[in-house]
Design a protein around this motif. Structure first.
Motif, PDB file in Angstrom:
ATOM      1  N   TYR A  44      13.820 -34.966 -30.541  1.00 44.75           N
ATOM      2  CA  TYR A  44      12.711 -35.304 -29.767  1.00 44.75           C
ATOM      3  C   TYR A  44      12.627 -36.547 -30.055  1.00 44.75           C
ATOM      4  O   TYR A  44      12.725 -37.479 -28.987  1.00 44.75           O
ATOM      5  CB  TYR A  44      12.121 -34.696 -29.938  1.00 44.75           C
ATOM      6  N   LYS A  45      12.196 -37.303 -31.705  1.00 46.17           N
ATOM      7  CA  LYS A  45      12.700 -38.411 -31.804  1.00 46.17           C
ATOM      8  C   LYS A  45      13.752 -39.184 -31.151  1.00 46.17           C
ATOM      9  O   LYS A  45      12.801 -40.604 -30.513  1.00 46.17           O
ATOM     10  CB  LYS A  45      12.986 -38.532 -33.211  1.00 46.17           C
ATOM     11  N   ALA A  46      14.337 -39.462 -31.320  1.00 50.23           N
ATOM     12  CA  ALA A  46      15.597 -40.260 -30.825  1.00 50.23           C
ATOM     13  C   ALA A  46      15.308 -40.399 -29.128  1.00 50.23           C
ATOM     14  O   ALA A  46      14.965 -41.564 -28.478  1.00 50.23           O
ATOM     15  CB  ALA A  46      16.950 -39.560 -31.170  1.00 50.23           C
ATOM     16  N   VAL A 149      32.459 -31.631 -23.443  1.00 45.82           N
ATOM     17  CA  VAL A 149      30.890 -31.474 -22.822  1.00 45.82           C
ATOM     18  C   VAL A 149      29.098 -31.436 -23.980  1.00 45.82           C
ATOM     19  O   VAL A 149      29.967 -31.113 -24.492  1.00 45.82           O
ATOM     20  CB  VAL A 149      30.908 -30.249 -21.871  1.00 45.82           C
ATOM     21  N   SER A 150      28.855 -32.064 -22.610  1.00 41.76           N
ATOM     22  CA  SER A 150      27.089 -31.974 -23.450  1.00 41.76           C
ATOM     23  C   SER A 150      26.455 -31.745 -22.819  1.00 41.76           C
ATOM     24  O   SER A 150      26.222 -31.687 -21.321  1.00 41.76           O
ATOM     25  CB  SER A 150      27.599 -33.825 -23.961  1.00 41.76           C
ATOM     26  N   LEU A 151      24.803 -31.335 -23.392  1.00 36.67           N
ATOM     27  CA  LEU A 151      24.170 -31.468 -22.748  1.00 36.67           C
ATOM     28  C   LEU A 151      23.092 -32.713 -23.058  1.00 36.67           C
ATOM     29  O   LEU A 151      22.933 -32.958 -23.689  1.00 36.67           O
ATOM     30  CB  LEU A 151      22.748 -30.260 -23.253  1.00 36.67           C
ATOM     31  N   ASP A 152      22.915 -33.314 -21.554  1.00 35.55           N
ATOM     32  CA  ASP A 152      21.494 -34.369 -21.652  1.00 35.55           C
ATOM     33  C   ASP A 152      20.497 -34.226 -21.776  1.00 35.55           C
ATOM     34  O   ASP A 152      19.826 -33.448 -21.538  1.00 35.55           O
ATOM     35  CB  ASP A 152      22.345 -35.131 -20.646  1.00 35.55           C
ATOM     36  N   SER A 153      19.900 -34.375 -23.064  1.00 37.00           N
ATOM     37  CA  SER A 153      18.606 -33.661 -23.368  1.00 37.00           C
ATOM     38  C   SER A 153      17.520 -35.385 -22.916  1.00 37.00           C
ATOM     39  O   SER A 153      16.529 -35.435 -23.020  1.00 37.00           O
ATOM     40  CB  SER A 153      18.417 -34.037 -24.972  1.00 37.00           C
ATOM     41  N   HIS A 221       9.050 -36.406 -18.829  1.00 33.39           N
ATOM     42  CA  HIS A 221       9.684 -35.603 -18.942  1.00 33.39           C
ATOM     43  C   HIS A 221      10.854 -35.573 -18.741  1.00 33.39           C
ATOM     44  O   HIS A 221      11.732 -37.489 -18.467  1.00 33.39           O
ATOM     45  CB  HIS A 221      10.001 -35.280 -16.519  1.00 33.39           C
ATOM     46  N   LEU A 222      11.381 -35.316 -19.499  1.00 35.13           N
ATOM     47  CA  LEU A 222      12.196 -35.298 -20.757  1.00 35.13           C
ATOM     48  C   LEU A 222      13.894 -34.084 -20.206  1.00 35.13           C
ATOM     49  O   LEU A 222      12.928 -33.538 -20.088  1.00 35.13           O
ATOM     50  CB  LEU A 222      12.834 -36.047 -22.145  1.00 35.13           C
ATOM     51  N   GLY A 223      14.712 -34.565 -20.455  1.00 38.43           N
ATOM     52  CA  GLY A 223      15.836 -33.326 -19.938  1.00 38.43           C
ATOM     53  C   GLY A 223      15.717 -32.144 -21.249  1.00 38.43           C
ATOM     54  O   GLY A 223      16.082 -31.645 -20.108  1.00 38.43           O
ATOM     55  N   PHE A 224      15.452 -32.320 -22.466  1.00 40.09           N
ATOM     56  CA  PHE A 224      15.053 -31.421 -23.051  1.00 40.09           C
ATOM     57  C   PHE A 224      14.146 -31.039 -22.697  1.00 40.09           C
ATOM     58  O   PHE A 224      14.246 -29.654 -23.548  1.00 40.09           O
ATOM     59  CB  PHE A 224      15.548 -31.296 -24.628  1.00 40.09           C
ATOM     60  N   MET A 225      13.065 -30.433 -22.204  1.00 42.74           N
ATOM     61  CA  MET A 225      12.154 -30.199 -21.813  1.00 42.74           C
ATOM     62  C   MET A 225      11.822 -28.668 -20.566  1.00 42.74           C
ATOM     63  O   MET A 225      10.879 -27.721 -20.519  1.00 42.74           O
ATOM     64  CB  MET A 225      11.056 -31.282 -21.038  1.00 42.74           C
ATOM     65  N   GLY A 226      13.230 -28.606 -20.374  1.00 46.94           N
ATOM     66  CA  GLY A 226      13.833 -27.629 -18.984  1.00 46.94           C
ATOM     67  C   GLY A 226      14.831 -27.386 -20.104  1.00 46.94           C
ATOM     68  O   GLY A 226      15.242 -25.665 -19.314  1.00 46.94           O
ATOM     69  N   ASP A 231      10.414 -26.384 -27.734  1.00 49.82           N
ATOM     70  CA  ASP A 231       9.756 -26.270 -28.767  1.00 49.82           C
ATOM     71  C   ASP A 231       8.537 -27.530 -28.041  1.00 49.82           C
ATOM     72  O   ASP A 231       8.265 -28.533 -28.888  1.00 49.82           O
ATOM     73  CB  ASP A 231      10.260 -26.388 -29.737  1.00 49.82           C
ATOM     74  N   LYS A 232       7.552 -26.682 -27.447  1.00 50.62           N
ATOM     75  CA  LYS A 232       6.551 -27.955 -27.235  1.00 50.62           C
ATOM     76  C   LYS A 232       6.013 -28.077 -28.135  1.00 50.62           C
ATOM     77  O   LYS A 232       4.932 -29.172 -27.991  1.00 50.62           O
ATOM     78  CB  LYS A 232       5.577 -27.109 -25.806  1.00 50.62           C
ATOM     79  N   ASP A 233       5.486 -27.517 -28.577  1.00 53.87           N
ATOM     80  CA  ASP A 233       4.576 -27.707 -29.681  1.00 53.87           C
ATOM     81  C   ASP A 233       4.989 -28.906 -30.625  1.00 53.87           C
ATOM     82  O   ASP A 233       4.116 -29.477 -30.739  1.00 53.87           O
ATOM     83  CB  ASP A 233       4.163 -26.351 -30.856  1.00 53.87           C
ATOM     84  N   LEU A 234       5.952 -28.279 -30.816  1.00 53.77           N
ATOM     85  CA  LEU A 234       6.370 -29.812 -31.586  1.00 53.77           C
ATOM     86  C   LEU A 234       6.735 -31.254 -30.786  1.00 53.77           C
ATOM     87  O   LEU A 234       6.313 -32.200 -31.412  1.00 53.77           O
ATOM     88  CB  LEU A 234       8.043 -28.972 -31.625  1.00 53.77           C
ATOM     89  N   TRP A 235       7.105 -30.924 -29.323  1.00 55.67           N
ATOM     90  CA  TRP A 235       7.159 -32.071 -28.488  1.00 55.67           C
ATOM     91  C   TRP A 235       5.758 -32.882 -28.627  1.00 55.67           C
ATOM     92  O   TRP A 235       5.568 -34.058 -29.024  1.00 55.67           O
ATOM     93  CB  TRP A 235       7.636 -32.533 -27.368  1.00 55.67           C
TER      94      TRP A 235
END
Length: 390
Positions: A44-46, A149-153, A221-226, A231-235
């Motif tokens: 998330y920080k990155a 194969v990766s997930l794009d965060s 919006h960032l990719g990991f939000m989907g 973790d919405k609280d962490l973000w």
């Protein structure tokens, strides 16, 4: 968790330093990328803080495939239920450097079929495709017969800070501008001038850096939000922590350009981000820009020659060098250009040179130490001052 962060060629070491500051471990510099280890908080920080990153990827599978059938089977056999369910939308972006798999779109299509078929066979239903804003963006990189194969965060590329209309094509990428500032060693206590600022990319990146404003501060919006484990609280906690550290110091950041439309855009951009007090922009010709302090740094992206004839561009670069030599004593000048022939006519000796890429264009990012008199006398003066300090 292993992360792979994409960047431009020439900015890998700068990105590695940024990751070290964020607390990443096992940092390894690669070609146009840096790999590291970290947890969800680091990911998330990155996305929030990295100024020289294009995408933050989370690799989830590596395998070899020699043909279409093997590719389909490898993707089909992977347990996608960890990341996708029937209600999840997804999209696939593929990049292929292979004699066997020559078409990236075909790789993406084959992988999509395998994922959809897996869910249909197991559940009787299938997830949907959404190429605009999917819940999960999948990235597939093919090198010869090796697949990652990766997930794009990140989702949308991290060069988009939100201060420029996405339909406006700026001559300088935001990530590249941030990298140039870091390579040059600029910081908020050094007066900065961009005499050919265009729409203000270098100025905006400098002001955001000076104010400790994260590059994705205004990103909605960032990719990991989907993702299913978002973790919405962490973000929100990380975003609030970053917001509380933003401050607006008094800095000397000045830009000039002789195109009124560009100046208007640059001024509006700084206003939208509440950086108009940090950035001063005026409509002016290059030769009308003079030092704003006894010492400082000039960083600029002059025209490469698209709108000028060969003789004109060579003469223009010669006039830039002459203006700096005459008026910017005790300053350091930096410029980036893909016109290597014109650079030969600059008329000043470079103190450092870096190879960078502005999109597909190979560029030289060069610096000039500006001083009065001859180089020999200047070096003698520098060596004398060093001996005194020692």
């Amino acid at each position: 968790m292993q992360l792979l962060i994409k960047t431009f060629h020439g900015l890998e070491s700068v990105l590695a330093d940024e990751l070290k500051e964020l607390g990443a471990s096992n940092i390894e510099v690669l070609k146009r990328a840096v790999s590291c280890s970290g947890d969800k908080e680091l990911m998330y920080k990155a996305n929030l803080h990295l100024r020289t990153a294009l995408r933050v990827l989370m690799p989830i599978a590596n395998f070899k495939a020699n043909n279409d059938d093997q590719l389909y089977k490898k993707i089909y056999d992977f347990d996608w239920s960890q990341f996708i369910n029937n209600k999840t939308t997804f999209a696939i972006d593929a990049v292929a450097f292979s004699d066997t798999f020559k078409h990236s779109k075909y790789v993406a299509l084959k992988a999509k079929d395998a994922i959809v078929d897996q869910f249909r066979d197991k559940t009787g239903a299938r997830p949907s495709i959404d190429t605009d804003q999917p819940n999960v963006q999948i990235n597939i990189h093919v090198s010869s017969e090796q697949f990652t194969v990766s997930l794009d965060s990140s989702g949308e590329s991290l060069h988009r800070r939100g201060y420029r209309d996405p339909n406006h094509k700026a001559p300088l990428n935001e990530v590249l501008a941030a990298g140039m500032l870091k390579i040059a060693g600029w910081h908020k206590d050094i007066p900065l001038l961009d005499p050919m600022c265009g729409t203000g990319t270098i100025l905006m990146e400098a002001a955001m850096l000076a104010c400790d404003m994260p590059p994705q501060y205004k990103r909605k919006h960032l990719g990991f939000m989907g993702w299913v484990d978002y973790d919405k609280d962490l973000w929100l906690a990380l975003h609030k922590e970053a917001e509380e550290k933003i401050h607006y110091p008094k800095v000397n950041i000045v830009g000039g350009d002789n195109y009124p439309d560009a100046v208007d855009i640059a001024k509006q951009t700084s206003l939208d981000f509440r950086l108009n007090r940090q950035i001063r922009i005026v409509r002016s010709d290059f030769k009308e820009n003079l030092p704003t302090a006894p010492r400082g740094m000039m960083i600029t992206n002059p025209p490469y020659g698209e709108r000028l004839e060969k003789g004109d561009i060579n003469g223009f670069y010669r006039s830039i060098g002459s203006h700096l030599k005459k008026n910017f004593n005790n300053w350091q000048g930096w410029l980036i250009t893909s016109n290597f022939e014109a650079l030969k006519h600059f008329g000043l000796r470079t103190s450092s040179k870096h190879t960078l890429y502005n999109g597909p264009l190979e560029c030289k990012f060069v610096s000039y130490d500006l001083f009065e008199g001859e180089m020999k006398a200047f070096k003698k003066k520098v060596n004398r001052s060093r001996r005194i300090r020692e």
